[in-house]
Motif scaffolding. Sequence first.
Motif, PDB file in Angstrom:
ATOM      1  N   ARG A  55     172.721  62.708  84.580  1.00 24.05           N
ATOM      2  CA  ARG A  55     172.195  62.322  85.883  1.00 24.05           C
ATOM      3  C   ARG A  55     170.691  62.046  85.817  1.00 24.05           C
ATOM      4  O   ARG A  55     170.196  61.072  86.391  1.00 24.05           O
ATOM      5  N   LYS A  56     169.967  62.883  85.097  1.00 22.88           N
ATOM      6  CA  LYS A  56     168.526  62.677  84.951  1.00 22.88           C
ATOM      7  C   LYS A  56     168.229  61.399  84.177  1.00 22.88           C
ATOM      8  O   LYS A  56     167.304  60.648  84.527  1.00 22.88           O
ATOM      9  N   ILE A  71     160.645  57.759  78.898  1.00 22.80           N
ATOM     10  CA  ILE A  71     161.661  58.786  78.715  1.00 22.80           C
ATOM     11  C   ILE A  71     161.491  59.395  77.330  1.00 22.80           C
ATOM     12  O   ILE A  71     160.770  58.866  76.485  1.00 22.80           O
ATOM     13  N   SER A  72     162.164  60.481  77.078  1.00 22.30           N
ATOM     14  CA  SER A  72     162.060  61.148  75.788  1.00 22.30           C
ATOM     15  C   SER A  72     162.784  60.349  74.710  1.00 22.30           C
ATOM     16  O   SER A  72     163.633  59.499  75.007  1.00 22.30           O
ATOM     17  N   ALA A  99     166.483  60.947  74.967  1.00 25.43           N
ATOM     18  CA  ALA A  99     167.125  60.172  76.028  1.00 25.43           C
ATOM     19  C   ALA A  99     167.294  58.718  75.613  1.00 25.43           C
ATOM     20  O   ALA A  99     168.322  58.094  75.893  1.00 25.43           O
ATOM     21  N   LEU A 100     166.286  58.173  74.953  1.00 32.02           N
ATOM     22  CA  LEU A 100     166.360  56.790  74.478  1.00 32.02           C
ATOM     23  C   LEU A 100     167.512  56.618  73.496  1.00 32.02           C
ATOM     24  O   LEU A 100     168.232  55.616  73.538  1.00 32.02           O
ATOM     25  N   GLN A 101     167.711  57.590  72.624  1.00 32.78           N
ATOM     26  CA  GLN A 101     168.800  57.518  71.648  1.00 32.78           C
ATOM     27  C   GLN A 101     170.166  57.608  72.312  1.00 32.78           C
ATOM     28  O   GLN A 101     171.160  57.118  71.761  1.00 32.78           O
ATOM     29  N   ARG A 102     170.218  58.218  73.497  1.00 43.33           N
ATOM     30  CA  ARG A 102     171.502  58.314  74.214  1.00 43.33           C
ATOM     31  C   ARG A 102     171.857  57.019  74.947  1.00 43.33           C
ATOM     32  O   ARG A 102     173.031  56.772  75.251  1.00 43.33           O
ATOM     33  N   MET A 103     170.864  56.194  75.237  1.00 41.80           N
ATOM     34  CA  MET A 103     171.087  55.013  76.070  1.00 41.80           C
ATOM     35  C   MET A 103     172.164  54.059  75.541  1.00 41.80           C
ATOM     36  O   MET A 103     173.016  53.602  76.309  1.00 41.80           O
ATOM     37  N   PRO A 104     172.168  53.703  74.254  1.00 45.05           N
ATOM     38  CA  PRO A 104     173.221  52.794  73.782  1.00 45.05           C
ATOM     39  C   PRO A 104     174.626  53.366  73.960  1.00 45.05           C
ATOM     40  O   PRO A 104     175.575  52.623  74.206  1.00 45.05           O
ATOM     41  N   TYR A 105     174.759  54.694  73.840  1.00 41.27           N
ATOM     42  CA  TYR A 105     176.069  55.324  74.046  1.00 41.27           C
ATOM     43  C   TYR A 105     176.468  55.258  75.517  1.00 41.27           C
ATOM     44  O   TYR A 105     177.632  55.014  75.845  1.00 41.27           O
ATOM     45  N   TYR A 106     175.488  55.479  76.390  1.00 40.81           N
ATOM     46  CA  TYR A 106     175.751  55.323  77.826  1.00 40.81           C
ATOM     47  C   TYR A 106     176.221  53.900  78.126  1.00 40.81           C
ATOM     48  O   TYR A 106     177.194  53.694  78.857  1.00 40.81           O
ATOM     49  N   LEU A 107     175.496  52.943  77.573  1.00 41.13           N
ATOM     50  CA  LEU A 107     175.790  51.543  77.862  1.00 41.13           C
ATOM     51  C   LEU A 107     177.195  51.167  77.398  1.00 41.13           C
ATOM     52  O   LEU A 107     177.942  50.487  78.104  1.00 41.13           O
ATOM     53  N   ILE A 111     166.101  55.471  84.652  1.00 41.28           N
ATOM     54  CA  ILE A 111     166.065  54.035  84.336  1.00 41.28           C
ATOM     55  C   ILE A 111     166.686  53.157  85.421  1.00 41.28           C
ATOM     56  O   ILE A 111     166.518  51.940  85.401  1.00 41.28           O
ATOM     57  N   SER A 112     167.400  53.749  86.366  1.00 42.58           N
ATOM     58  CA  SER A 112     168.047  52.958  87.407  1.00 42.58           C
ATOM     59  C   SER A 112     167.019  52.452  88.409  1.00 42.58           C
ATOM     60  O   SER A 112     166.219  53.219  88.938  1.00 42.58           O
TER      61      SER A 112
END
Length: 229
Positions: free
Chosen positions: A54-55, A11-12, A15-23, A60-61
């Motif tokens: 959504r993307k 992933i970009s 996107a990787l930097q957004r993952m902890p916020y998603y989690l 990662i799902s």
Amino acid sequence: MSNREEAPVTISVQALQRMPYYLHCLRELDSEGLNVVSSPIVASRLGLKEIQVRKDFAAISTKGGKPKSGFVIHDLIYSMEKFLGYHNVKDAVLVGTGFLGKALLSFKGFVNYGLKIVAAFDTDPDVIGTMTADKKIFSADKISDFCRRLNIHIGIITVPDESAQIVCDQLVAGGVSAVWNFSQVHLSVPDCILVQNENMAASLAMLSKHLEEREHGIQNENKFGDMYI
């Protein structure tokens, strides 16, 4: 195990930097009793675009989501934690036990992100041999040997700027392959070493500049009789 689970996911950086916020958001929704989550819900909470969320989730799902109902939260949390490496706790050492170093040593949340600080180092004879947050503080001249013997791959630098490069060299000599740098020094490392800089001065400069520009904009609006008070 399916091919999708075995295949590496790319992933970009954004996107990787957004993952902890998603989690963090997903864990909150889970604690609120939600079993299935859709991208619009997360997008609304985080102020992001729905299609972007959504993307990112789809990338990662491992089980995917249903178009109308969304993603099962527990499955999505598991996939995200696995992708970020949180299921494999990685040992790290910290060098520099001043105020910032002690604060990081005392933070118990690192284990939730797959990081375990196993020891600390300093040059102050008054603190060498003591304990901070159940971690023993060793003499800095033991860094390389300690990291080599315990196969440590992550080093955290919280020393004064003038000592940062020396400490970095010791960590690299001990086999460390990733450095979390809290100094303001641009570290010189081999190409194979990853350095993540946490420059608080740079972050403060960004905040100050943002506030300055905002204040300047408000002042300009006031000159023309706008509704700003």
